[in-house]
Scaffold this motif. Sequence first.
Motif, mmCIF file in Angstrom:
data_model
loop_
_atom_site.group_PDB
_atom_site.id
_atom_site.type_symbol
_atom_site.label_atom_id
_atom_site.label_comp_id
_atom_site.label_asym_id
_atom_site.label_seq_id
_atom_site.Cartn_x
_atom_site.Cartn_y
_atom_site.Cartn_z
ATOM 1 N N LEU A 22 2.745 35.397 -16.553
ATOM 2 C CA LEU A 22 4.190 35.130 -16.574
ATOM 3 C C LEU A 22 4.913 36.361 -17.099
ATOM 4 C CD1 LEU A 22 6.441 32.716 -16.475
ATOM 5 C CD2 LEU A 22 6.238 32.875 -18.950
ATOM 6 N N THR A 50 7.466 27.663 -3.841
ATOM 7 C CA THR A 50 7.840 26.970 -2.604
ATOM 8 C C THR A 50 7.044 27.448 -1.394
ATOM 9 O OG1 THR A 50 10.043 26.564 -3.472
ATOM 10 C CG2 THR A 50 9.818 26.463 -1.107
ATOM 11 N N ILE A 91 5.793 34.286 -0.479
ATOM 12 C CA ILE A 91 5.970 35.086 0.733
ATOM 13 C C ILE A 91 6.748 36.369 0.437
ATOM 14 C CG2 ILE A 91 8.039 33.730 1.437
ATOM 15 C CD1 ILE A 91 5.509 35.303 3.845
ATOM 16 N N VAL A 148 7.222 40.739 -9.203
ATOM 17 C CA VAL A 148 7.058 39.501 -9.973
ATOM 18 C C VAL A 148 7.151 38.337 -8.995
ATOM 19 C CG1 VAL A 148 7.823 38.194 -11.975
ATOM 20 C CG2 VAL A 148 8.250 40.651 -11.869
ATOM 21 N N SER A 165 9.513 20.054 -1.945
ATOM 22 C CA SER A 165 9.585 21.361 -2.585
ATOM 23 C C SER A 165 11.046 21.784 -2.727
ATOM 24 C CB SER A 165 8.778 22.378 -1.769
ATOM 25 O OG SER A 165 8.538 23.528 -2.535
ATOM 26 N N ARG A 181 1.375 31.679 -11.999
ATOM 27 C CA ARG A 181 0.275 30.720 -11.790
ATOM 28 C C ARG A 181 -0.723 31.317 -10.806
ATOM 29 N NH1 ARG A 181 0.724 25.401 -13.666
ATOM 30 N NH2 ARG A 181 2.405 25.272 -15.170
#
Length: 509
Positions: free
Chosen positions: A205, A69, A41, A37, A331, A63
């Motif tokens: 999601l 981040t 990175i 999920v 961020s 998304r």
Amino acid sequence: MNRDGKNRSLWQDWPAPYQPLNSGGCDYNKVYDALIVGGGITGLTTGVLLQEAGLDCLLAEARTIGFGTSLGTTAHLNTLMDTPYPLIEKRFGLSGARLVAKAGEKAIALVETFTAETAVACNFERKTAWLVAATAEERQRLDEIREASLRAGLTAYPVSDCPVKLPFLAGCCFEAQGQVNAGAYLCSLAQRFEESGGIILEHTLVDETERETDYHKVSTMEGVIKARRLIYATHIPPGVNQFSVLCAPYRSYAVAFTLADGHYPDGLAYDMKEPYNYFRTQRVGDRDYVIAGGFDHKCGHEENTENVFRQLEAMVRAYFNVSEIAYKWSSQYFEPADGLPYIGRYPGREETFVATGFSGNGFTFGTFSAILISELIMSGESEFESLFSPSRLKPLASAKNLVMENADVVAEWLAGFWKNDKISLLTELAPGDARVVEWEGKSLAIYKSETGKIYAVNAVCPHFGCKVSWNNTERSWDCPCHGSRFSFDGSLLTGPALSGLQGRDLDES
Ligand SMILES: Cc1cc2nc3c(=O)[nH]c(=O)nc-3n(C[C@H](O)[C@H](O)[C@H](O)COP(=O)(O)OP(=O)(O)OC[C@H]3O[C@@H](n4cnc5c(N)ncnc54)[C@H](O)[C@@H]3O)c2cc1C
């Protein structure tokens, strides 16, 4: 590539030869070996390692790839961590400090290997890092950091200058750090994952999960996914859980700029202020940029985030001959309670793994998480398991009830607001401005767009019931408690919340 803020980062505009695609969709009748999920990175690297080890993996991203981040990072790759080695050694012993240094080394080596094996130009480079003290107190801390770093097995030595002209009393160099083009590298990982048979589901999601005898049933808007193992690579795990309480959300600010004199610093540089500032050079396409960042603060605790950029810009203009500030962005990152990230088996949940609490080292620790989690899955053990174990913290009881109690009154209250003619107070807002207003003991988050359209949503975060604050530079509602973020219209940007802020467009009423 999109990210969770209005400002564009340097990584969003790199000349990408590849766009990650939904490679064929999910088979809802099949039980996959692993569902990862999160497509930052951590998730992408974990996906590659597990898929290449022979597992059949799905990666679900709420998304698009890099939305969190990972596209807002500055992509230094370090063994020199935000939590200083003297503190790591004090809390986790010398053996713990050595393992942290080794974790950083393994992560940098993995990025080096992967970037060497891809045709995507990721601009990975090994770099030396400079840590610079400007006061006597900082000098003493610097000496302690150097000594503890040496004990942890790093190569560190005193220096008398720095490639960035920071106020300088003393300096220390750390060898064998690294840097990479974050956007290019994320794309190369997505490509590698798909080429080895992994499936990426964007706009998916992950909400409710349920454990059957030997697999997880995972609810998504598109259907129920089945997977033997579940890996939360979401930066902070969704929902109310112990990590929401033990990881504090912070925001950090970055700019990328060109220089009039062409003297781009060769190396990574850090001052010792609290919070510290960081600098490096990055080539993107045929242009060099200096990336500088810092001015961190707790999420939702800064009234005017645009002012923070002004301070950052003033600082870089003091140190550099700036030609053009080409990018500015901010961020989020999460500070762990005891200084080290929580990576490994999710406490109390069968065949579930988690990686969170990375501080400002999450590009490195996210890569390392993939190594640790894939070792745990493929061989059942890792030398790093106990040091980073998420079970070293105690679960928080009954937190979920708090959220349920908080949610029920919201719909009724909002309905009442529109029946009453309180809307005139909104005309005081300037276009582009936002405010939390109190009405009959409740809080409403109101935003007026540049074209004068009003958006009004419940100001209470659905995650834990805290009141959101306006972030004027990223144009988002940010929760000061656990870092959930929402767009100006209330839609969910980043968790741990799993839904947006309830509300509606006032023009419709
Ligand atoms: C300004 C700044 C600079 C930084 N610089 C550095 C640096 O130089 N070096 C370094 O090592 N670290 C740095 N960091 C930290 C590092 O960038 C992050 O910790 C790291 O990118 C986090 O990666 P991640 O994959 O774990 O999370 P993310 O990149 O946030 O990815 C998580 C993904 O999960 C998705 N998601 C969340 N919930 C769900 C759900 N329920 N269902 C499906 N998908 C979901 C999100 O949409 C998101 O895309 C920096 C951080 C900041 C803020």
